[in-house]
Design a protein around this motif. Structure first.
Motif, PDB file in Angstrom:
ATOM      1  N   ARG A 199       0.863  -1.185   0.000  1.00 23.22           N
ATOM      2  CA  ARG A 199       0.000   0.000   0.000  1.00 23.22           C
ATOM      3  C   ARG A 199       0.893   1.226   0.000  1.00 23.22           C
ATOM      4  O   ARG A 199       2.029   1.177   0.473  1.00 23.22           O
ATOM      5  CB  ARG A 199      -0.855   0.091   1.294  1.00 23.22           C
TER       6      ARG A 199
ATOM      7  N   THR B 295      -3.307  -1.229  -6.085  1.00 21.01           N
ATOM      8  CA  THR B 295      -2.563  -0.795  -4.889  1.00 21.01           C
ATOM      9  C   THR B 295      -3.382   0.226  -4.096  1.00 21.01           C
ATOM     10  O   THR B 295      -3.734   1.283  -4.619  1.00 21.01           O
ATOM     11  CB  THR B 295      -1.230  -0.136  -5.302  1.00 21.01           C
ATOM     12  N   PRO B 296      -3.685  -0.061  -2.835  1.00 16.14           N
ATOM     13  CA  PRO B 296      -4.477   0.896  -2.052  1.00 16.14           C
ATOM     14  C   PRO B 296      -3.673   2.146  -1.684  1.00 16.14           C
ATOM     15  O   PRO B 296      -2.453   2.089  -1.497  1.00 16.14           O
ATOM     16  CB  PRO B 296      -4.841   0.114  -0.782  1.00 16.14           C
TER      17      PRO B 296
ATOM     18  N   ALA C 193      -8.344  -3.463   1.626  1.00 18.47           N
ATOM     19  CA  ALA C 193      -6.922  -3.089   1.672  1.00 18.47           C
ATOM     20  C   ALA C 193      -6.236  -3.534   2.959  1.00 18.47           C
ATOM     21  O   ALA C 193      -5.023  -3.370   3.107  1.00 18.47           O
ATOM     22  CB  ALA C 193      -6.798  -1.570   1.527  1.00 18.47           C
TER      23      ALA C 193
END
Ligand code: HPA
Ligand code: ZN
Length: 340
Positions: free
Chosen positions: A221, A243-244, A318
């Motif tokens: 992340r 991708t957070p 996430a």
């Protein structure tokens, strides 16, 4: 469009995960004052109001100077427990069902407080909250990026005996001039030892720092990441990989990443298909806990109910949780949305 009062009620009960909270940044002036008294520490302020009044900063470095000074009252395991417990009680009020906390061991070890003292106090509060009211949690160790890579490596080595209590390592503190590449070897070692990785990038630093966090640190992340919007190829990469981004709206306004909440780019991040989440960062310093951040973006950016549900779902998707737990939390969000 929901009325403001309805929107606030909807946010209040919406189950959510918090993924970007520095536990030292949850230390409220009242508790800071109490701990200073308990530990015989002289604060340069003579009242809680004077501490609050000193929170005059408008950039990351000025904030960090005050934040590190405030953490100086933390001495004993009980102090770390009390700080963490206070945050967890507050998180429960905001319908936080799962939280992933950062802690900064170097802020404490550099003052002569043992790594184990900080970790034990924080961890015991997390376990207590799990038992007493069911909040689940993970702990993320952040390296202070203004310090050397060698100091970060030494901190990682202190963490190795406590691997089961720490899910990931991250990178915080002064971003500019301390690019992710400085910590590549430390992060290689951390991953080899079984830690997940995250990094603050693209808060005040340029999109290139986000590329480095992805390519060199292999992060799961990006913390903040709001400056990704300056680079189309980067946005495409983040969207494709899912991708957070752990976005912190009130923090961003307080530190002038955006001038006002109306200028915040969260709605654009969502519109571009980025997996953005909402978080409080340092709630004692930046004007609010998680629901205040949700309210600020809901009102300032005219977010509707569906966007709020997306943000809550993103937070669980996430999270560093096993698939079955994510599914259970996502089902809670669906059930809440269906009944409300
Ligand atoms: N940015 C960078 N480092 C930090 C922050 C932040 O918002 N809060 C605590 N350490
Ligand atoms: Zn942060």
């Amino acid at each position: 469009m929901l009325r403001v009062s309805d929107l606030r009620a909807f946010i209040a009960g919406l189950p959510k995960a918090e993924l970007h909270i520095h536990i030292e940044g949850s230390l409220e002036p009242e508790l800071m004052f109490e701990l200073a008294g308990r530990n015989g520490i002289e604060l340069p302020y003579d009242s809680v109001e004077a501490i609050r009044a000193a929170y005059e900063f408008s950039n990351l470095q000025d904030f960090l100077d005050i934040y590190y000074a405030g953490a100086g009252v933390l001495q004993t395991e009980q102090d770390f427990h009390d700080m963490t417990w206070a945050y967890l009680l507050r998180a429960r009020e905001d319908a936080v069902r799962h939280t992933e906390l950062f802690f900064d061991p170097q802020t404490h070890t550099d003052r002569g407080i043992a790594f184990e003292v900080a970790l034990a106090g924080i961890d015991s509060a997390l376990q207590r909250a799990k038992t007493e009211f069911g909040i689940t949690s993970r702990l993320i160790l952040c390296f202070l990026r203004h310090l050397s890579a060698e100091a970060a490596m030494a901190t990682l080595e202190q963490a190795l005996p406590h691997r089961e209590k720490i899910v990931a390592v991250g990178l915080d503190s002064s971003e500019l001039g301390h690019p992710p590449e400085k910590f590549q070897a430390v992060f290689d070692r951390a991953r080899a030892e079984g830690f997940l990785t995250v990094a603050h990038a693209g808060e005040e630093g340029p999109p290139d720092y986000i590329w480095q966090a992805l390519d060199l640190l292999k992060v799961e992340r990006i913390d903040h990441g709001v400056r990704c919007m300056e680079d189309d190829a980067l946005v495409e990469r983040l969207v494709a990989a899912g991708t957070p981004l752990t976005v912190c709206p009130l923090s961003n306004v307080k530190l002038r990443v955006f001038d006002t909440i109306e200028d915040h780019n969260l709605a654009h991040l969502l519109a571009r298909g980025l997996k953005a989440t909402v978080n409080s960062d340092d709630p004692s310093y930046f004007g609010g806990y998680l629901n205040r951040n949700f309210e600020a973006v809901a009102e300032g950016l005219d977010l509707d109910r569906d966007a709020l549900i997306t943000l809550a779902k993103n937070s669980f998707e996430a999270a560093f949780l096993p698939a079955a737990m994510k599914a259970a939390y996502l089902a809670e969000v669906d059930a809440y949305a269906a009944e409300d």
